[in-house]
Motif scaffolding. Structure first.
Motif, mmCIF file in Angstrom:
data_model
loop_
_atom_site.group_PDB
_atom_site.id
_atom_site.type_symbol
_atom_site.label_atom_id
_atom_site.label_comp_id
_atom_site.label_asym_id
_atom_site.label_seq_id
_atom_site.Cartn_x
_atom_site.Cartn_y
_atom_site.Cartn_z
ATOM 1 N N GLU A 165 -1.911 -3.698 66.054
ATOM 2 C CA GLU A 165 -1.966 -2.647 67.072
ATOM 3 C C GLU A 165 -2.734 -1.458 66.494
ATOM 4 O OE1 GLU A 165 -0.505 -1.206 70.997
ATOM 5 O OE2 GLU A 165 -0.964 -3.119 70.058
ATOM 6 N N ALA A 207 5.228 3.937 76.026
ATOM 7 C CA ALA A 207 4.815 2.728 75.323
ATOM 8 C C ALA A 207 3.492 2.282 75.911
ATOM 9 C CB ALA A 207 5.874 1.634 75.492
ATOM 10 N N GLU A 261 -0.387 -0.034 75.213
ATOM 11 C CA GLU A 261 -1.258 -0.868 74.396
ATOM 12 C C GLU A 261 -2.336 0.035 73.807
ATOM 13 O OE1 GLU A 261 -0.970 -4.211 73.745
ATOM 14 O OE2 GLU A 261 0.954 -4.098 74.778
ATOM 15 N N SER A 262 -2.530 -0.004 72.496
ATOM 16 C CA SER A 262 -3.378 0.967 71.804
ATOM 17 C C SER A 262 -4.808 1.010 72.326
ATOM 18 C CB SER A 262 -3.388 0.683 70.299
ATOM 19 O OG SER A 262 -3.935 -0.604 70.032
ATOM 20 N N ALA A 298 8.223 -5.402 69.267
ATOM 21 C CA ALA A 298 8.986 -5.894 70.407
ATOM 22 C C ALA A 298 9.748 -7.167 70.083
ATOM 23 C CB ALA A 298 8.057 -6.146 71.596
ATOM 24 N N GLN A 300 0.284 -10.631 73.426
ATOM 25 C CA GLN A 300 0.525 -9.291 73.951
ATOM 26 C C GLN A 300 2.029 -9.041 73.936
ATOM 27 O OE1 GLN A 300 -1.714 -7.100 74.646
ATOM 28 N NE2 GLN A 300 -3.508 -8.419 74.534
ATOM 29 N N GLY A 301 2.418 -7.812 73.690
ATOM 30 C CA GLY A 301 3.829 -7.476 73.748
ATOM 31 C C GLY A 301 4.555 -7.593 72.426
ATOM 32 N N THR A 335 3.804 -2.492 70.240
ATOM 33 C CA THR A 335 3.274 -1.523 71.186
ATOM 34 C C THR A 335 3.216 -0.158 70.515
ATOM 35 O OG1 THR A 335 4.287 -2.735 73.031
ATOM 36 C CG2 THR A 335 3.605 -0.487 73.465
ATOM 37 N N THR A 336 2.190 0.614 70.834
ATOM 38 C CA THR A 336 2.089 1.982 70.334
ATOM 39 C C THR A 336 2.991 2.892 71.163
ATOM 40 O OG1 THR A 336 -0.176 1.677 69.546
ATOM 41 C CG2 THR A 336 0.529 3.929 69.982
ATOM 42 N N ALA A 348 0.941 0.384 80.127
ATOM 43 C CA ALA A 348 1.889 1.334 79.538
ATOM 44 C C ALA A 348 3.177 1.360 80.351
ATOM 45 C CB ALA A 348 1.277 2.741 79.490
#
Length: 205
Positions: A58, A91, A93-94, A111, A120-121, A124-125, A161
């Motif tokens: 991330e 939260a 995605e960067s 996560a 994905q998931g 998270t940033t 987000a």
């Protein structure tokens, strides 16, 4: 106080001696006296944030913009949305972070290992504090309200987000119909429960 203003696919930042962080290479024009430099490890979050980003994948590259004037940013002609945070945790995605104002901190939240199957998931940033964050999305950002007892399920590749008092789980959409070719074609989804808002884009990564 820095003001971020979204203008379709552009972001305007009005500075009066303040500092903001923005995606590296996203500046397209500026007026006034503004300096640009690398934000440092972990997008300005320091060594710990950089280490988490390295482990999770991330990663985020930010530059610091400081001075007085107006700076205009853009990212791959994507749509821009500004979200105001008042002590909340966002939260995101960067890859969708275009800019954050001073007073906001960035960290990485894991996560869970179940996310490894989708890509994905998994991590998270997390953006916390008081200020504004500009998000870039492939098409207009779509807010989805989440209420108690009414969970929202989204495609991980469309997720951008979320914020609020929610839990996020990666759920399998594989059923017997999927095995015979009659399923939805979405093997995994993100399920949000609680109360808050989930932002998705009208396109998949």
């Amino acid at each position: 106080m820095v003001t971020l203003t979204a203008d379709k696919r552009l972001l305007h930042a009005d500075l009066a001696g303040e500092t903001i962080r923005a995606a590296s290479g996203s500046m397209v024009a500026y007026t006034g006296n503004v300096d640009f430099k690398h934000a440092g490890m972990g997008g300005g979050g320091g060594f710990k944030a950089a280490l988490k980003q390295k482990i999770s994948g991330e990663s985020i590259k930010l530059m610091e913009c400081v001075g007085s004037g107006r700076v205009t940013f853009a990212l791959d002609a994507m749509d821009v949305t500004v979200v105001d945070l008042t002590g909340d945790a966002l939260a995101v995605e960067s890859e969708h972070i275009l800019a954050v104002t001073d007073g906001l901190a960035l960290d990485v939240k894991f996560a869970g290992l179940q996310g490894m199957t989708s890509g994905q998931g998994l991590a998270t940033t997390i953006v916390t504090g008081h200020g504004q964050v500009a998000l870039a999305s492939d098409g207009p950002l779509i807010p989805l309200g989440v209420q108690q007892g009414m969970p929202v399920v989204v495609d991980p590749d469309a997720f951008v987000a979320s914020f609020g008092s929610m839990t996020m789980n990666l759920v399998s959409g594989i059923t017997w119909k999927s095995l015979v070719g009659e399923g939805s074609g979405e093997p995994f989804s993100l399920r949000f429960e609680g109360a808050g808002t989930v932002f998705v884009q009208p396109a998949e990564r």
